[in-house]
Design a protein around this motif. Structure first.
Motif, mmCIF file in Angstrom:
data_model
loop_
_atom_site.group_PDB
_atom_site.id
_atom_site.type_symbol
_atom_site.label_atom_id
_atom_site.label_comp_id
_atom_site.label_asym_id
_atom_site.label_seq_id
_atom_site.Cartn_x
_atom_site.Cartn_y
_atom_site.Cartn_z
ATOM 1 N N UNK A 104 0.998 -1.172 -0.107
ATOM 2 C CA UNK A 104 0.200 -0.012 -0.065
ATOM 3 C C UNK A 104 0.899 1.093 -0.187
ATOM 4 N N UNK A 105 0.466 2.338 -1.026
ATOM 5 C CA UNK A 105 1.494 3.562 -0.857
ATOM 6 C C UNK A 105 1.181 4.341 0.478
ATOM 7 N N UNK A 106 2.237 4.814 1.015
ATOM 8 C CA UNK A 106 2.115 5.606 2.168
ATOM 9 C C UNK A 106 1.878 7.003 1.899
ATOM 10 N N UNK A 107 0.892 7.528 2.397
ATOM 11 C CA UNK A 107 0.518 9.157 2.146
ATOM 12 C C UNK A 107 1.545 9.875 2.806
ATOM 13 N N UNK A 108 1.989 10.904 1.880
ATOM 14 C CA UNK A 108 3.287 11.848 2.428
ATOM 15 C C UNK A 108 2.821 13.147 1.952
ATOM 16 N N UNK A 109 3.546 14.219 2.533
ATOM 17 C CA UNK A 109 3.595 15.601 1.959
ATOM 18 C C UNK A 109 4.872 15.788 1.291
ATOM 19 N N UNK A 110 5.075 16.313 0.139
ATOM 20 C CA UNK A 110 6.476 16.542 -0.336
ATOM 21 C C UNK A 110 6.566 18.087 -0.317
ATOM 22 N N UNK A 111 8.025 18.676 -0.378
ATOM 23 C CA UNK A 111 8.406 19.730 -0.766
ATOM 24 C C UNK A 111 9.492 19.889 -2.088
ATOM 25 N N UNK A 112 9.561 20.756 -2.555
ATOM 26 C CA UNK A 112 10.477 21.184 -3.723
ATOM 27 C C UNK A 112 11.629 21.662 -3.251
ATOM 28 N N UNK A 113 13.081 21.199 -3.685
ATOM 29 C CA UNK A 113 14.204 22.062 -3.348
ATOM 30 C C UNK A 113 14.249 23.359 -4.054
ATOM 31 N N UNK A 125 4.975 5.489 -2.395
ATOM 32 C CA UNK A 125 4.271 6.596 -1.713
ATOM 33 C C UNK A 125 3.149 7.104 -2.365
ATOM 34 N N UNK A 126 2.219 8.022 -1.636
ATOM 35 C CA UNK A 126 1.133 8.598 -2.538
ATOM 36 C C UNK A 126 1.156 9.951 -2.195
ATOM 37 N N UNK A 127 1.481 11.025 -2.889
ATOM 38 C CA UNK A 127 1.856 12.217 -2.681
ATOM 39 C C UNK A 127 0.122 12.930 -2.675
ATOM 40 N N UNK A 128 0.121 13.669 -1.027
ATOM 41 C CA UNK A 128 -1.111 14.167 -0.686
ATOM 42 C C UNK A 128 -1.193 15.542 -1.221
ATOM 43 N N UNK A 129 -0.154 16.360 -1.516
ATOM 44 C CA UNK A 129 -0.164 17.654 -2.010
ATOM 45 C C UNK A 129 0.458 17.571 -3.329
ATOM 46 N N UNK A 130 -0.278 17.074 -4.655
ATOM 47 C CA UNK A 130 0.051 17.151 -5.960
ATOM 48 C C UNK A 130 0.274 18.459 -6.480
ATOM 49 N N UNK A 131 -0.462 19.277 -5.816
ATOM 50 C CA UNK A 131 -0.334 20.765 -6.572
ATOM 51 C C UNK A 131 1.060 21.469 -6.284
ATOM 52 N N UNK A 132 1.777 20.670 -5.308
ATOM 53 C CA UNK A 132 3.127 21.213 -5.064
ATOM 54 C C UNK A 132 4.302 20.401 -5.657
ATOM 55 N N UNK A 133 3.783 19.221 -6.632
ATOM 56 C CA UNK A 133 4.657 18.465 -7.178
ATOM 57 C C UNK A 133 4.749 18.852 -8.563
ATOM 58 N N UNK A 181 4.916 6.346 -7.748
ATOM 59 C CA UNK A 181 6.209 7.287 -6.972
ATOM 60 C C UNK A 181 6.683 6.384 -5.882
ATOM 61 N N UNK A 182 7.890 6.542 -5.546
ATOM 62 C CA UNK A 182 8.563 5.626 -4.231
ATOM 63 C C UNK A 182 9.681 6.709 -3.795
ATOM 64 N N UNK A 183 10.139 6.237 -2.810
ATOM 65 C CA UNK A 183 11.098 7.064 -2.141
ATOM 66 C C UNK A 183 12.770 6.143 -1.980
ATOM 67 N N UNK A 184 13.609 7.159 -2.218
ATOM 68 C CA UNK A 184 14.873 6.377 -1.829
ATOM 69 C C UNK A 184 15.628 7.144 -0.768
ATOM 70 N N UNK A 185 16.709 6.511 -0.091
ATOM 71 C CA UNK A 185 17.531 7.325 0.872
ATOM 72 C C UNK A 185 18.491 8.047 0.212
#
Length: 441
Positions: A65-74, A399-407, A356-360
């Motif tokens: 199951x994708x984990x819901x997350x919030x993202x930010x842009x560098x 992951x599932x991005x919860x704020x797609x407007x910022x992606x 979408x997925x995440x890496x360290x």
């Protein structure tokens, strides 16, 4: 026990165990738990028989199951280097008001706790004894002045007689010496008169400096001496704040302040005890000449004009010292920054054909200040990092991005900088700093 009873107990046990197993499997199916999770090989065979898809009997893996997350842009921004410390406000001068003459205190002219100005009348001592002493000295001075005048007249007469050869030269010389003696006496009388006037003037006790006066320590009617304190004045315009910084943070600061020809003033802000409201703006004035070996810190002093009287002596202050600025740094919210045994890292968003997925992603941190972190290595502009929901993530987690407007959208041009769309919790570092520094003063 008979043979029939043994058979009956055996059948009852079998039925009981079977019912328990059936109920447990029904519970697993109802809650979405994979029944054959303990046997990965069996689960894989079942998926293979179902065409690679989980059937209703096998359920779905929670790890898929994708984990819901919030993202930010560098983003790129200038990041100020801020040193935070705890400090104490101290007066720029502390003066104990005392009398300069002995006498009876007949008036206290100040109100406790008020602001006083230099030269303002604070108290008054009975002036009558000093007025009498002045009058006595002035009378003696008049007498001696008359004697001087008379001796001068006699000297002129003796000189006339000497020119007529009527008196001896010795008598003329004696009279000249007498004139000089009276001149010295008159000069001493003049100094005595000035001293008596000065003592009389000291009966008016005035404020030696401007500042806030404390509680009075003697009441009107008491006989006081030059050792009796009347009150204490704290000069608070300007006021100073003393704070400490660890020795490993001040090397560059000390070099900058001691560079020949350097006139740069480091900005210092004073914030309240809760660190929510900025109280005053000032600048660094001095650095102590030695490190405290017990704490490994160095004392610094900042000056504030304190025109609005928001800083009070011995007040607890949160200090922010601005020493430098990192230009064009890659900036992320500080809550996106993680720390592990191998150093700092972030969860970076990557995309593949499955989503979408995440890496360290290991990063090098240049500086953290307030709510932002300046990254010097490991991230590029427009990279996306997770800023919320980190506790459920691991390497390659979906992951599932919860704020797609910022992606980023697939339509966006590669490398386009999203300055108009700020992710959750991040904003421009300059804007973030501006919000903190422009708080109501």
């Amino acid at each position: 026990m008979s043979f029939k009873k043994l058979i009956f107990l055996a059948l009852f046990s079998v039925i009981l165990i079977g019912g328990s197993i059936w109920l447990w499997r029904a519970y697993e199916a109802r809650n979405g738990v994979v029944a054959d999770e303990a046997d990965p090989a069996a689960s894989h065979d079942a998926d293979h028989k179902n065409g690679g898809k989980h059937g209703p009997a096998s359920g779905r893996h929670r790890g898929d199951k994708p984990v819901p997350v919030l993202v930010t842009v560098v983003v790129k921004a200038d990041v100020p280097i801020i040193h935070s410390a705890l400090g104490t406000a101290i007066p720029s001068a502390v003066v104990t008001v005392t009398s300069r003459v002995n006498g009876q205190l007949i008036q206290v002219a100040f109100k406790e706790g008020e602001l006083v100005k230099q030269g303002q009348l604070l108290a008054k001592i009975d002036p009558k004894p000093f007025e009498t002493a002045l009058a006595q000295i002035q009378g003696q001075a008049v007498r001696n002045q008359a004697l001087l005048k008379n001796s001068q007249i006699d000297l002129e007469r003796f000189k006339t007689l000497q020119s007529q050869d009527s008196i001896a030269s010795q008598q003329v010389d004696s009279q000249a010496s007498l004139v000089q003696q009276y001149q010295g006496t008159v000069q001493a009388d003049h100094a005595s008169v000035e001293n008596a006037r000065l003592q009389l003037g000291y009966t008016n006790i005035i404020a030696p400096v401007s500042g806030r006066i404390g509680l009075r320590q003697v009441d009107s009617g008491n006989n006081i001496t030059t050792t009796n304190p009347i009150a204490v004045i704290n000069a608070i315009h300007p006021i100073h704040v003393v704070f400490t910084l660890p020795e490993d943070k001040i090397t560059q600061l000390v070099q900058q302040t001691h560079t020949p020809g350097s006139h740069h003033k480091f900005k210092v802000e004073a914030w309240d005890k809760a660190n929510n409201t900025r109280l005053a703006n000032g600048f660094l004035t001095s650095i102590d000449n030695q490190i405290d070996t017990t704490s490994g810190t160095l004392k610094l002093k900042a000056e504030f004009s304190n025109e609005d009287n928001r800083l009070f002596p011995n007040q607890f202050i949160n200090v922010r010292l601005y020493s430098d600025t990192i230009r064009n740094a890659s900036v992320i919210p500080v809550n996106a920054l993680q720390h592990g045994p191998d150093g700092s890292f972030v969860y970076k968003i990557v995309r593949d054909e499955k989503g979408d997925k995440v890496i360290l992603q290991p990063v090098t941190v240049g500086h953290t200040t307030g709510e932002i972190a300046a990254i010097t290595n490991g991230l590029a502009v427009n990279d996306q990092v997770v800023s919320s929901g980190i506790d459920k993530l691991k390497q390659n987690a979906k992951v599932k991005i919860k704020n797609p407007a910022n992606a980023f959208d697939d339509k966006d041009e590669p490398g386009a900088e999203k300055k108009s769309r700020r992710p959750h919790g991040a904003g421009s570092p300059d804007q973030t700093h501006k919000r903190r520094s422009d708080a109501p003063a």
